[in-house]
Design a protein around this motif. Sequence first.
Motif, PDB file in Angstrom:
ATOM      1  N   LYS A  42     -12.434   5.528   0.332  1.00  0.00           N
ATOM      2  CA  LYS A  42     -11.635   4.612  -0.486  1.00  0.00           C
ATOM      3  C   LYS A  42     -10.267   4.435   0.186  1.00  0.00           C
ATOM      4  O   LYS A  42      -9.396   5.279   0.075  1.00  0.00           O
ATOM      5  CB  LYS A  42     -11.472   5.158  -1.909  1.00  0.00           C
ATOM      6  N   LEU A  43     -10.123   3.343   0.882  1.00  0.00           N
ATOM      7  CA  LEU A  43      -8.839   3.025   1.496  1.00  0.00           C
ATOM      8  C   LEU A  43      -7.915   2.390   0.464  1.00  0.00           C
ATOM      9  O   LEU A  43      -8.362   1.654  -0.411  1.00  0.00           O
ATOM     10  CB  LEU A  43      -9.031   2.051   2.658  1.00  0.00           C
ATOM     11  N   THR A  44      -6.636   2.704   0.584  1.00  0.00           N
ATOM     12  CA  THR A  44      -5.628   2.060  -0.249  1.00  0.00           C
ATOM     13  C   THR A  44      -4.489   1.587   0.639  1.00  0.00           C
ATOM     14  O   THR A  44      -4.309   2.083   1.770  1.00  0.00           O
ATOM     15  CB  THR A  44      -5.064   3.012  -1.318  1.00  0.00           C
ATOM     16  N   LYS A  45      -3.715   0.668   0.118  1.00  0.00           N
ATOM     17  CA  LYS A  45      -2.547   0.187   0.850  1.00  0.00           C
ATOM     18  C   LYS A  45      -1.595   1.340   1.145  1.00  0.00           C
ATOM     19  O   LYS A  45      -1.118   1.501   2.279  1.00  0.00           O
ATOM     20  CB  LYS A  45      -1.840  -0.891   0.027  1.00  0.00           C
ATOM     21  N   ASP A  46      -1.335   2.171   0.143  1.00  0.00           N
ATOM     22  CA  ASP A  46      -0.389   3.279   0.323  1.00  0.00           C
ATOM     23  C   ASP A  46      -0.890   4.288   1.342  1.00  0.00           C
ATOM     24  O   ASP A  46      -0.103   4.831   2.125  1.00  0.00           O
ATOM     25  CB  ASP A  46      -0.130   3.974  -1.020  1.00  0.00           C
ATOM     26  N   LEU A  47      -2.195   4.560   1.336  1.00  0.00           N
ATOM     27  CA  LEU A  47      -2.761   5.516   2.294  1.00  0.00           C
ATOM     28  C   LEU A  47      -2.543   5.025   3.718  1.00  0.00           C
ATOM     29  O   LEU A  47      -2.124   5.784   4.601  1.00  0.00           O
ATOM     30  CB  LEU A  47      -4.247   5.713   2.004  1.00  0.00           C
ATOM     31  N   ILE A  48      -2.836   3.766   3.965  1.00  0.00           N
ATOM     32  CA  ILE A  48      -2.680   3.213   5.316  1.00  0.00           C
ATOM     33  C   ILE A  48      -1.220   3.274   5.748  1.00  0.00           C
ATOM     34  O   ILE A  48      -0.895   3.699   6.863  1.00  0.00           O
ATOM     35  CB  ILE A  48      -3.211   1.773   5.368  1.00  0.00           C
ATOM     36  N   ILE A  49      -0.329   2.877   4.868  1.00  0.00           N
ATOM     37  CA  ILE A  49       1.102   2.882   5.195  1.00  0.00           C
ATOM     38  C   ILE A  49       1.576   4.288   5.515  1.00  0.00           C
ATOM     39  O   ILE A  49       2.258   4.525   6.530  1.00  0.00           O
ATOM     40  CB  ILE A  49       1.913   2.280   4.033  1.00  0.00           C
ATOM     41  N   GLU A  50       1.218   5.244   4.664  1.00  0.00           N
ATOM     42  CA  GLU A  50       1.659   6.626   4.854  1.00  0.00           C
ATOM     43  C   GLU A  50       1.193   7.190   6.187  1.00  0.00           C
ATOM     44  O   GLU A  50       1.960   7.808   6.928  1.00  0.00           O
ATOM     45  CB  GLU A  50       1.131   7.481   3.703  1.00  0.00           C
ATOM     46  N   LYS A  51      -0.087   6.950   6.524  1.00  0.00           N
ATOM     47  CA  LYS A  51      -0.645   7.522   7.742  1.00  0.00           C
ATOM     48  C   LYS A  51      -0.085   6.846   8.996  1.00  0.00           C
ATOM     49  O   LYS A  51       0.162   7.501  10.013  1.00  0.00           O
ATOM     50  CB  LYS A  51      -2.176   7.446   7.696  1.00  0.00           C
ATOM     51  N   VAL A  52       0.135   5.555   8.920  1.00  0.00           N
ATOM     52  CA  VAL A  52       0.700   4.869  10.081  1.00  0.00           C
ATOM     53  C   VAL A  52       2.141   5.317  10.324  1.00  0.00           C
ATOM     54  O   VAL A  52       2.539   5.570  11.474  1.00  0.00           O
ATOM     55  CB  VAL A  52       0.629   3.341   9.898  1.00  0.00           C
ATOM     56  N   LEU A  53       2.918   5.464   9.276  1.00  0.00           N
ATOM     57  CA  LEU A  53       4.306   5.912   9.456  1.00  0.00           C
ATOM     58  C   LEU A  53       4.359   7.332  10.023  1.00  0.00           C
ATOM     59  O   LEU A  53       5.199   7.639  10.878  1.00  0.00           O
ATOM     60  CB  LEU A  53       5.054   5.838   8.129  1.00  0.00           C
ATOM     61  N   ARG A  54       3.476   8.194   9.564  1.00  0.00           N
ATOM     62  CA  ARG A  54       3.438   9.559  10.077  1.00  0.00           C
ATOM     63  C   ARG A  54       3.027   9.574  11.554  1.00  0.00           C
ATOM     64  O   ARG A  54       3.575  10.321  12.368  1.00  0.00           O
ATOM     65  CB  ARG A  54       2.464  10.403   9.237  1.00  0.00           C
ATOM     66  N   THR A  55       2.054   8.742  11.892  1.00  0.00           N
ATOM     67  CA  THR A  55       1.594   8.668  13.279  1.00  0.00           C
ATOM     68  C   THR A  55       2.647   8.037  14.176  1.00  0.00           C
ATOM     69  O   THR A  55       2.846   8.460  15.324  1.00  0.00           O
ATOM     70  CB  THR A  55       0.288   7.856  13.360  1.00  0.00           C
ATOM     71  N   ASN A  56       3.330   7.036  13.673  1.00  0.00           N
ATOM     72  CA  ASN A  56       4.404   6.392  14.427  1.00  0.00           C
ATOM     73  C   ASN A  56       5.477   7.416  14.803  1.00  0.00           C
ATOM     74  O   ASN A  56       5.968   7.450  15.942  1.00  0.00           O
ATOM     75  CB  ASN A  56       5.006   5.265  13.583  1.00  0.00           C
ATOM     76  N   LYS A  57       5.823   8.277  13.854  1.00  0.00           N
ATOM     77  CA  LYS A  57       6.818   9.331  14.093  1.00  0.00           C
ATOM     78  C   LYS A  57       6.345  10.285  15.190  1.00  0.00           C
ATOM     79  O   LYS A  57       7.112  10.665  16.084  1.00  0.00           O
ATOM     80  CB  LYS A  57       7.060  10.098  12.792  1.00  0.00           C
ATOM     81  N   PHE A  58       5.072  10.675  15.149  1.00  0.00           N
ATOM     82  CA  PHE A  58       4.514  11.567  16.167  1.00  0.00           C
ATOM     83  C   PHE A  58       4.565  10.914  17.553  1.00  0.00           C
ATOM     84  O   PHE A  58       4.957  11.551  18.542  1.00  0.00           O
ATOM     85  CB  PHE A  58       3.067  11.920  15.806  1.00  0.00           C
ATOM     86  N   LEU A  59       4.170   9.653  17.643  1.00  0.00           N
ATOM     87  CA  LEU A  59       4.134   8.980  18.938  1.00  0.00           C
ATOM     88  C   LEU A  59       5.531   8.838  19.534  1.00  0.00           C
ATOM     89  O   LEU A  59       5.714   8.947  20.754  1.00  0.00           O
ATOM     90  CB  LEU A  59       3.478   7.607  18.782  1.00  0.00           C
ATOM     91  N   ILE A  60       6.514   8.607  18.690  1.00  0.00           N
ATOM     92  CA  ILE A  60       7.896   8.493  19.178  1.00  0.00           C
ATOM     93  C   ILE A  60       8.439   9.850  19.603  1.00  0.00           C
ATOM     94  O   ILE A  60       8.996  10.004  20.700  1.00  0.00           O
ATOM     95  CB  ILE A  60       8.797   7.871  18.087  1.00  0.00           C
ATOM     96  N   GLU A  61       8.255  10.864  18.745  1.00  0.00           N
ATOM     97  CA  GLU A  61       8.895  12.160  18.982  1.00  0.00           C
ATOM     98  C   GLU A  61       8.149  13.031  19.990  1.00  0.00           C
ATOM     99  O   GLU A  61       8.776  13.759  20.764  1.00  0.00           O
ATOM    100  CB  GLU A  61       9.017  12.904  17.651  1.00  0.00           C
ATOM    101  N   LYS A  62       6.825  12.994  19.979  1.00  0.00           N
ATOM    102  CA  LYS A  62       6.046  13.895  20.835  1.00  0.00           C
ATOM    103  C   LYS A  62       5.495  13.225  22.091  1.00  0.00           C
ATOM    104  O   LYS A  62       5.273  13.896  23.106  1.00  0.00           O
ATOM    105  CB  LYS A  62       4.882  14.495  20.039  1.00  0.00           C
ATOM    106  N   CYS A  63       5.254  11.917  22.021  1.00  0.00           N
ATOM    107  CA  CYS A  63       4.663  11.220  23.170  1.00  0.00           C
ATOM    108  C   CYS A  63       5.666  10.332  23.894  1.00  0.00           C
ATOM    109  O   CYS A  63       5.311   9.661  24.867  1.00  0.00           O
ATOM    110  CB  CYS A  63       3.465  10.382  22.706  1.00  0.00           C
ATOM    111  N   ASN A  64       6.914  10.317  23.401  1.00  0.00           N
ATOM    112  CA  ASN A  64       7.991   9.566  24.041  1.00  0.00           C
ATOM    113  C   ASN A  64       7.676   8.080  24.195  1.00  0.00           C
ATOM    114  O   ASN A  64       7.992   7.453  25.217  1.00  0.00           O
ATOM    115  CB  ASN A  64       8.312  10.175  25.418  1.00  0.00           C
TER     116      ASN A  64
END
Length: 297
Positions: A140-162
């Motif tokens: 069950k996908l939701t709008k909030d789930l997608i937003i939350e996971k993308v923002l968390r992943t975006n943070k990882f890619l910026i901070e850990k993968c430069n």
Amino acid sequence: MNKIAITTGDIKGIGEEITIKALNALNLPENKVLIIGKNLNNILNKSYETIEVDPSDNGKFCFTTLKIASSLANEGKIKAIVTAPVSKETLFKSGYKYSGQTEILQEFLGDKNSKAEMMFISNDLRVLLLTRHLALKDIKLTKDLIIEKVLRTNKFLIEKCNIKKPKFALCALNPHAGENGILGKEEIDIMNPAVDYLKSLGIDITPPLSADGLFAHVGEKYLNNQKQDYDCILAAYHDQGLCPVKALCFKKVVNTTIGLKVIRTSPSSGTAYDIAGKNIADPSGMIEAVKLAVKLS
């Protein structure tokens, strides 16, 4: 806080063997590794600090190694966790009702501000699962789930993968991205609104794309050693992401848990009971998992 912890995995599987082979191949300094589970120093080329766990109950052994690793991470005593494979059935038989090691680590290493996300990484190919170990009927996908996971992943890619401004490709849930509602309306009702909101925050993300065509393009790039167009592919469910990834790079891809207090990596292979004890297990995945843990931490 300079050591990585390695759990030796399911006693009846290949975890011990691939841990030995990986550590002997990588030849890491003795002060950089902590082994949790079986004491392997009589077989290893070097003598690493070890926390031994009672092996009398396989499921309890597996669970306890993860709990110890989590406690050490919470105390700031280790900087990453590498897990050898564990059978979900083994955990269940011992009374631990978790759908995988990721979910155990989420319980002991997560809080309201840190939640586990499952990403598979091989070079610059990264695939994040929006949903993990669920029956297909329960997704069950939701709008909030997608937003939350993308923002968390975006943070990882910026901070850990430069990566200064990560680019995301979103897999549609339905075939052909729903054919404008003919084959399903999740793209119209859930995914597109999430994409619009993320774009308003400055996130570079595609609309939902037909997964077969997207992965055909991704696969061609990977096999030709070309740079990927996207920094992360967002798969709607487990097999949508993992079938193409494992077909492309099974021995190299690393199961990576992001979003927690420390990075966790693991080979993408399972316990391989059928070849356990025969000394024929390929350690490539474990080698890549240890290397990535060192790199990201």
